[in-house]
Design an enzyme around this catalytic site. Structure first.
Site, mmCIF file in Angstrom:
data_model
loop_
_atom_site.group_PDB
_atom_site.id
_atom_site.type_symbol
_atom_site.label_atom_id
_atom_site.label_comp_id
_atom_site.label_asym_id
_atom_site.label_seq_id
_atom_site.Cartn_x
_atom_site.Cartn_y
_atom_site.Cartn_z
ATOM 1 N N LYS A 1 -3.802 -5.555 3.105
ATOM 2 C CA LYS A 1 -4.557 -6.624 2.429
ATOM 3 C C LYS A 1 -5.380 -7.483 3.388
ATOM 4 O O LYS A 1 -6.463 -7.934 3.035
ATOM 5 C CB LYS A 1 -3.598 -7.504 1.611
ATOM 6 N N ASP B 1 -3.590 -11.537 -6.716
ATOM 7 C CA ASP B 1 -2.121 -11.627 -6.685
ATOM 8 C C ASP B 1 -1.631 -12.979 -7.209
ATOM 9 O O ASP B 1 -0.693 -13.061 -8.005
ATOM 10 C CB ASP B 1 -1.603 -11.447 -5.245
HETATM 11 P P1 NAP Z 1 3.891 -8.236 4.538
HETATM 12 O O1 NAP Z 1 2.491 -8.727 4.736
HETATM 13 O O2 NAP Z 1 4.398 -7.107 5.356
HETATM 14 O O3 NAP Z 1 4.874 -9.535 4.767
HETATM 15 C C1 NAP Z 1 6.248 -9.389 4.718
HETATM 16 C C2 NAP Z 1 6.917 -10.765 4.641
HETATM 17 O O4 NAP Z 1 8.321 -10.567 4.433
HETATM 18 C C3 NAP Z 1 6.773 -11.619 5.886
HETATM 19 O O5 NAP Z 1 6.747 -12.968 5.491
HETATM 20 C C4 NAP Z 1 8.058 -11.279 6.652
HETATM 21 O O6 NAP Z 1 8.488 -12.303 7.542
HETATM 22 C C5 NAP Z 1 9.053 -11.202 5.513
HETATM 23 N N1 NAP Z 1 10.242 -10.368 5.751
HETATM 24 C C6 NAP Z 1 10.268 -9.028 5.950
HETATM 25 N N2 NAP Z 1 11.537 -8.597 6.024
HETATM 26 C C7 NAP Z 1 12.340 -9.696 5.878
HETATM 27 C C8 NAP Z 1 13.749 -9.907 5.875
HETATM 28 N N3 NAP Z 1 14.609 -8.888 6.013
HETATM 29 N N4 NAP Z 1 14.204 -11.160 5.689
HETATM 30 C C9 NAP Z 1 13.358 -12.188 5.533
HETATM 31 N N5 NAP Z 1 12.005 -12.059 5.544
HETATM 32 C C10 NAP Z 1 11.501 -10.826 5.710
HETATM 33 O O7 NAP Z 1 4.156 -7.798 3.017
HETATM 34 P P2 NAP Z 1 3.462 -8.435 1.715
HETATM 35 O O8 NAP Z 1 2.177 -7.768 1.416
HETATM 36 O O9 NAP Z 1 3.473 -9.915 1.869
HETATM 37 O O10 NAP Z 1 4.494 -7.994 0.559
HETATM 38 C C11 NAP Z 1 5.771 -8.614 0.434
HETATM 39 C C12 NAP Z 1 6.476 -8.034 -0.781
HETATM 40 O O11 NAP Z 1 5.833 -8.421 -1.999
HETATM 41 C C13 NAP Z 1 6.451 -6.510 -0.755
HETATM 42 O O12 NAP Z 1 7.753 -6.091 -1.028
HETATM 43 C C14 NAP Z 1 5.482 -6.126 -1.851
HETATM 44 O O13 NAP Z 1 5.816 -4.899 -2.451
HETATM 45 C C15 NAP Z 1 5.616 -7.288 -2.817
HETATM 46 N N6 NAP Z 1 4.383 -7.508 -3.634
HETATM 47 C C16 NAP Z 1 4.430 -7.369 -5.005
HETATM 48 C C17 NAP Z 1 3.297 -7.610 -5.781
HETATM 49 C C18 NAP Z 1 3.353 -7.480 -7.281
HETATM 50 O O14 NAP Z 1 2.309 -7.367 -7.914
HETATM 51 N N7 NAP Z 1 4.507 -7.532 -7.882
HETATM 52 C C19 NAP Z 1 2.092 -7.972 -5.175
HETATM 53 C C20 NAP Z 1 2.075 -8.119 -3.779
HETATM 54 C C21 NAP Z 1 3.226 -7.859 -3.028
HETATM 55 P P3 NAP Z 1 7.986 -12.324 9.064
HETATM 56 O O15 NAP Z 1 6.657 -13.027 9.045
HETATM 57 O O16 NAP Z 1 9.048 -13.093 9.743
HETATM 58 O O17 NAP Z 1 7.890 -10.904 9.515
#
Ligand code: NAP
Length: 281
Positions: free
Chosen positions: A71, A107
């Site tokens: 993204k 989103d």
């Molecule tokens: P991303 O850019 O990779 O960011 C991941 C985030 O999760 C960061 O804040 C990271 O913290 C944190 N994190 C990862 N593992 C963790 C753990 N074990 N404990 C605590 N924090 C943790 O991913 P993203 O695009 O933001 O997506 C996040 C989630 O939202 C995904 O699972 C995705 O599938 C979901 N999502 C769903 C929708 C929907 O339409 N339903 C839309 C968008 C995203 P750090 O900064 O410390 O690494």
């Protein structure tokens, strides 16, 4: 035929092709929506290849949805960004137009639509905790502020990322009279009416990246994940007196925004969400 796709890595789990095909069926639009796995080091090339392939086949690539982990790269690739995508620094919708690639972020508006319309929870004057400061957290913060919350706390494992996200949104929060702050997840002050888990913690099978004291009784606790991956967080929320919700509604609502943007037609998102839930039980 106008072509679209969802691009990500991984992408095989994505429900977007089914959702957009159903939207097209219900609105009488003619389009083809596929799924493309982009190499981790080749997002821009994958977008170019998708467009070139469509042209070679005598079709027109009109846009794509972008999912984890592209993204931020999608926003950088776009020639023009909507204000909400620019604020997020992340795009989940690209439109291929004559004057170049346009990027948007649906989103946050999808999440707010799901919370307010589908779950029936008013966000005005609420205390909101946003867990996570990655692509999803960046996309949803602006619309949560605009929904008129009283206070929004962003908590992230890597605290400087939360601080930076809050810094970028400080002017917006001031305009809307929202108290916005960054905190460490293990040192939170107070409890919240709405807790949004926008971290990838559920993917690791972890219950919740925060203590249960963050939940006010009857709080809405929403994980952006859905399906089996969201089960741990939802069970944790239920056990601690909160109302659990998964990210399926947000998924459908952000897709409806993208469909409307591309086609100029509003699809019946509540009906498609009900059908999708029926498939997943
Ligand atoms: P991303 O850019 O990779 O960011 C991941 C985030 O999760 C960061 O804040 C990271 O913290 C944190 N994190 C990862 N593992 C963790 C753990 N074990 N404990 C605590 N924090 C943790 O991913 P993203 O695009 O933001 O997506 C996040 C989630 O939202 C995904 O699972 C995705 O599938 C979901 N999502 C769903 C929708 C929907 O339409 N339903 C839309 C968008 C995203 P750090 O900064 O410390 O690494």
């Amino acid at each position: 035929m106008d072509r679209y796709c969802v691009m990500g890595n991984p992408v095989e789990h994505s429900r977007s092709p089914w959702i957009h095909a159903r939207f097209a069926e219900l609105t009488g639009e003619t389009l083809d929506y596929g799924r493309r796995l982009a190499p981790l080091d080749g997002f821009a090339e994958a977008v170019a290849a998708f467009r070139a392939e469509a042209e070679r086949d005598g079709h027109a690539a009109r846009g794509c949805n972008v999912t984890v982990p592209f993204k931020f790269q999608a926003a950088a690739l776009a020639r023009q960004l909507t204000p909400r995508a620019a604020l997020a620094g992340a795009a989940n919708v690209l439109s291929f137009r004559d004057d170049g690639i346009h990027g948007d972020n649906s989103d946050g508006i999808g999440l707010v639509a799901d919370i307010t319309r589908n779950a029936g929870v008013d966000l005005a004057a609420r205390d909101i905790l946003l867990l996570g400061a990655g692509g999803a957290g960046a996309g949803v913060l602006g619309p949560l502020i605009e929904a008129g919350a009283k206070r929004v706390v962003v908590a992230n494992r890597t605290v400087p990322r939360a601080v930076e996200l809050v810094r970028r949104h400080a002017a917006l929060a001031l305009r809307h009279g929202v108290a916005l702050e960054a905190q460490a997840p293990d040192g939170l002050g107070g409890a919240f009416d709405v807790v949004v888990n926008a971290t990838a913690s559920s993917l690791a099978g972890d219950a919740a990246p925060v203590a249960a004291s963050a939940l006010k009784p009857g709080a809405l606790a929403i994980d952006l994940m859905y399906g089996p991956a969201a089960a741990g967080f939802m069970a944790w929320a239920r056990e601690h007196g909160a109302v659990p919700r998964d990210g399926l509604g947000m998924l459908v609502e952000q897709a409806a925004e993208a469909f409307d943007l591309w086609r100029g037609v509003r699809p019946p998102s509540a009906r498609v969400l009900a059908e999708l839930r029926g498939q997943l039980v």
